[in-house]
Motif scaffolding. Structure first.
Motif, PDB file in Angstrom:
ATOM      1  N   VAL A   1     -20.654  -9.440   3.446  1.00 50.51           N
ATOM      2  CA  VAL A   1     -19.268  -9.200   3.850  1.00 50.51           C
ATOM      3  C   VAL A   1     -18.340 -10.349   3.446  1.00 50.51           C
ATOM      4  CG1 VAL A   1     -19.965  -7.775   5.817  1.00 50.51           C
ATOM      5  CG2 VAL A   1     -19.528 -10.223   6.160  1.00 50.51           C
ATOM      6  N   GLY A   2     -18.893 -11.431   2.903  1.00 48.68           N
ATOM      7  CA  GLY A   2     -18.069 -12.590   2.570  1.00 48.68           C
ATOM      8  C   GLY A   2     -16.870 -12.274   1.694  1.00 48.68           C
ATOM      9  N   PRO A   3     -17.055 -11.582   0.557  1.00 55.84           N
ATOM     10  CA  PRO A   3     -15.888 -11.268  -0.285  1.00 55.84           C
ATOM     11  C   PRO A   3     -14.860 -10.386   0.429  1.00 55.84           C
ATOM     12  CG  PRO A   3     -17.916 -11.085  -1.554  1.00 55.84           C
ATOM     13  CD  PRO A   3     -18.331 -11.254  -0.119  1.00 55.84           C
ATOM     14  N   LEU A   4     -15.322  -9.400   1.196  1.00 56.73           N
ATOM     15  CA  LEU A   4     -14.392  -8.545   1.935  1.00 56.73           C
ATOM     16  C   LEU A   4     -13.660  -9.346   2.999  1.00 56.73           C
ATOM     17  CD1 LEU A   4     -13.111  -5.874   2.697  1.00 56.73           C
ATOM     18  CD2 LEU A   4     -15.188  -5.293   3.973  1.00 56.73           C
ATOM     19  N   LEU A   5     -14.355 -10.249   3.662  1.00 55.34           N
ATOM     20  CA  LEU A   5     -13.740 -11.108   4.676  1.00 55.34           C
ATOM     21  C   LEU A   5     -12.601 -11.921   4.061  1.00 55.34           C
ATOM     22  CD1 LEU A   5     -13.684 -12.527   7.467  1.00 55.34           C
ATOM     23  CD2 LEU A   5     -15.505 -14.022   6.604  1.00 55.34           C
ATOM     24  N   ALA A   6     -12.858 -12.536   2.919  1.00 53.21           N
ATOM     25  CA  ALA A   6     -11.824 -13.337   2.254  1.00 53.21           C
ATOM     26  C   ALA A   6     -10.646 -12.472   1.832  1.00 53.21           C
ATOM     27  CB  ALA A   6     -12.424 -14.055   1.046  1.00 53.21           C
TER      28      ALA A   6
ATOM     29  N   ALA B   1     -11.081  -1.063  -2.147  1.00 48.71           N
ATOM     30  CA  ALA B   1      -9.969  -0.588  -1.323  1.00 48.71           C
ATOM     31  C   ALA B   1     -10.114  -0.957   0.143  1.00 48.71           C
ATOM     32  CB  ALA B   1      -9.848   0.932  -1.455  1.00 48.71           C
ATOM     33  N   ALA B   2     -11.254  -1.509   0.543  1.00 48.19           N
ATOM     34  CA  ALA B   2     -11.547  -1.671   1.969  1.00 48.19           C
ATOM     35  C   ALA B   2     -10.563  -2.586   2.681  1.00 48.19           C
ATOM     36  CB  ALA B   2     -12.980  -2.182   2.151  1.00 48.19           C
ATOM     37  N   ALA B   3     -10.255  -3.738   2.097  1.00 48.69           N
ATOM     38  CA  ALA B   3      -9.333  -4.663   2.742  1.00 48.69           C
ATOM     39  C   ALA B   3      -7.946  -4.047   2.868  1.00 48.69           C
ATOM     40  CB  ALA B   3      -9.260  -5.978   1.968  1.00 48.69           C
ATOM     41  N   ALA B   4      -7.494  -3.361   1.819  1.00 47.53           N
ATOM     42  CA  ALA B   4      -6.170  -2.740   1.849  1.00 47.53           C
ATOM     43  C   ALA B   4      -6.091  -1.668   2.920  1.00 47.53           C
ATOM     44  CB  ALA B   4      -5.832  -2.153   0.479  1.00 47.53           C
ATOM     45  N   VAL B   5      -7.152  -0.890   3.086  1.00 45.01           N
ATOM     46  CA  VAL B   5      -7.153   0.161   4.110  1.00 45.01           C
ATOM     47  C   VAL B   5      -7.142  -0.450   5.505  1.00 45.01           C
ATOM     48  CG1 VAL B   5      -8.530   2.030   5.118  1.00 45.01           C
ATOM     49  CG2 VAL B   5      -8.179   1.921   2.651  1.00 45.01           C
ATOM     50  N   ALA B   6      -7.892  -1.529   5.716  1.00 43.77           N
ATOM     51  CA  ALA B   6      -7.903  -2.185   7.032  1.00 43.77           C
ATOM     52  C   ALA B   6      -6.518  -2.712   7.387  1.00 43.77           C
ATOM     53  CB  ALA B   6      -8.924  -3.315   7.043  1.00 43.77           C
TER      54      ALA B   6
ATOM     55  N   ALA C   1      -5.458   6.353   2.539  1.00 42.75           N
ATOM     56  CA  ALA C   1      -6.846   6.721   2.785  1.00 42.75           C
ATOM     57  C   ALA C   1      -7.096   8.075   2.130  1.00 42.75           C
ATOM     58  CB  ALA C   1      -7.113   6.795   4.288  1.00 42.75           C
ATOM     59  N   PRO C   2      -8.352   8.402   1.835  1.00 44.31           N
ATOM     60  CA  PRO C   2      -8.654   9.673   1.169  1.00 44.31           C
ATOM     61  C   PRO C   2      -8.133  10.865   1.962  1.00 44.31           C
ATOM     62  CG  PRO C   2     -10.586   8.241   1.217  1.00 44.31           C
ATOM     63  CD  PRO C   2      -9.549   7.596   2.080  1.00 44.31           C
ATOM     64  N   GLY C   3      -7.652  11.863   1.260  1.00 41.34           N
ATOM     65  CA  GLY C   3      -7.161  13.059   1.931  1.00 41.34           C
ATOM     66  C   GLY C   3      -8.281  13.931   2.465  1.00 41.34           C
ATOM     67  N   GLU C   4      -9.445  13.888   1.785  1.00 34.87           N
ATOM     68  CA  GLU C   4     -10.578  14.689   2.241  1.00 34.87           C
ATOM     69  C   GLU C   4     -11.421  13.877   3.207  1.00 34.87           C
ATOM     70  OE1 GLU C   4     -12.799  16.202  -0.989  1.00 34.87           O
ATOM     71  OE2 GLU C   4     -11.079  17.174  -1.959  1.00 34.87           O
TER      72      GLU C   4
END
Length: 327
Positions: A117-122, A185-190, A231-234
């Motif tokens: 998770v280090g890169p996502l955390l940063a 896309a995870a950080a942007a969605v959070a 976020a995804p529509g589906e």
């Protein structure tokens, strides 16, 4: 099942930070946010020196992986903030109280098949700081990043990203809203979810501190994300949401690369400035990882060094005895 609404005190959010010190019985209390509980040795020394020079010399680990400095005199905030800015521990005054991010403490160390998770955390911390509007988040709003081991996903995050086989599932106030996102896309969605919380709070004319306090909070925030194209529509397939956290075990744990991650605790979560200096001295270039269970992980130790490190830390009342964690 939806997570239960958190208990809260009435009145404004007075969660302490560095620039907003809490008046405690023993003097001012400053809370230093450490996203993911991660801090390098040099910054840990700055915290220890600040506690000794400006406060009572007592620090404590919090259940969100942060560090508190106790016994500060009146008007010590400016000196403390100046020291922490130089050390990189206060990168944005506006976001002082809102960089609340829990992350799996042993991520990247034990299971090579789970994401680190280090890169996502940063990326999440940087995106949070980069969004001026998110400085308005309550000091209790919480992000959680779980590498798939289920250790922190059940800790009450307002916005949680839980790793799966090749995607991150989004949980809002502990509820699976059937939104899954790729790494990039995870950080942007959070961050978008946090912004949607603020928008929904304004729409409801609410002073809610936590997402679960909003009427229909998870569903309404998820709907805002989809409507905004964030976020995804589906819908993604439902997932099994962890219901119990998995505390990091005290003592040495062998990493997948053969090195050792050593986890120690301080009685009641409190430690002296000298103890934090000892932890910094024992740390490798990987630094320290403070856990939500008021313990601290020293990653990447050589097996031959572990007993010597343990002996040194015990002299500062840092231990590996689970019966003493709340002593």
């Amino acid at each position: 099942m939806p997570a239960a609404s958190p208990t809260r005190r009435p009145g404004p959010d007075a969660c302490p930070g560095v620039l907003s010190v809490w008046a405690a019985a023993d003097g001012g209390l400053a809370r230093v946010r450490l996203p993911g509980g991660r801090v390098d040795a040099a910054a840990a020394r700055v915290l220890a020196d600040a506690a000794a020079d400006l406060g009572s010399g007592v620090l404590e680990f919090t259940v969100r992986g942060n560090i508190q400095i106790r016994g500060l005199p009146t008007n010590a905030e400016a000196d403390l903030a100046a020291r922490l800015r130089v050390a990189g521990l206060l990168p944005s005054d506006r976001h002082d109280r809102v960089r609340n991010i829990l992350a799996s403490p042993l991520s990247g160390l034990l299971d090579p098949h789970r994401p680190d998770v280090g890169p996502l955390l940063a990326a999440l911390d940087a995106a949070l700081i980069d969004d001026d509007a998110l400085g308005a988040l309550p000091g209790r709003f919480l992000f959680c990043l779980d590498d798939g081991g289920g250790d922190v996903a059940a800790l009450g995050g307002d916005v949680t990203l839980l790793a799966g086989a090749d995607r991150w599932s989004l949980l809002l106030a502990g509820v699976d809203v059937c939104i899954a996102v790729a790494d990039l896309a995870a950080a942007a969605v959070a961050v978008a979810a946090a912004g949607a919380f603020l928008d929904e709070r304004a729409a409801q004319h609410s002073s809610a501190w936590r997402l679960a306090e909003l009427g229909g909070g998870p569903a309404r925030v998820a709907a805002r994300l989809r409507a905004a194209g964030a976020a995804p529509g589906e819908s993604a397939a439902p997932i099994e949401v962890p219901t119990r956290p998995r505390p990091t075990a005290l003592g040495p744990t062998r990493q997948h690369d053969g090195r050792i991650a050593l986890t120690v605790a301080a009685p009641g979560g409190q430690l002296s400035a000298a103890a934090l200096h000892a932890l910094a001295a024992a740390a490798t270039v990987s630094g320290l990882r403070i856990t939500p269970w008021r313990s601290v992980v020293l990653p990447d130790l050589k097996p031959a060094d572990v007993q010597g490190v343990l002996a040194m830390l015990r002299r500062h009342d840092l231990h590996t005895d689970p019966d003493r964690v709340l002593a």
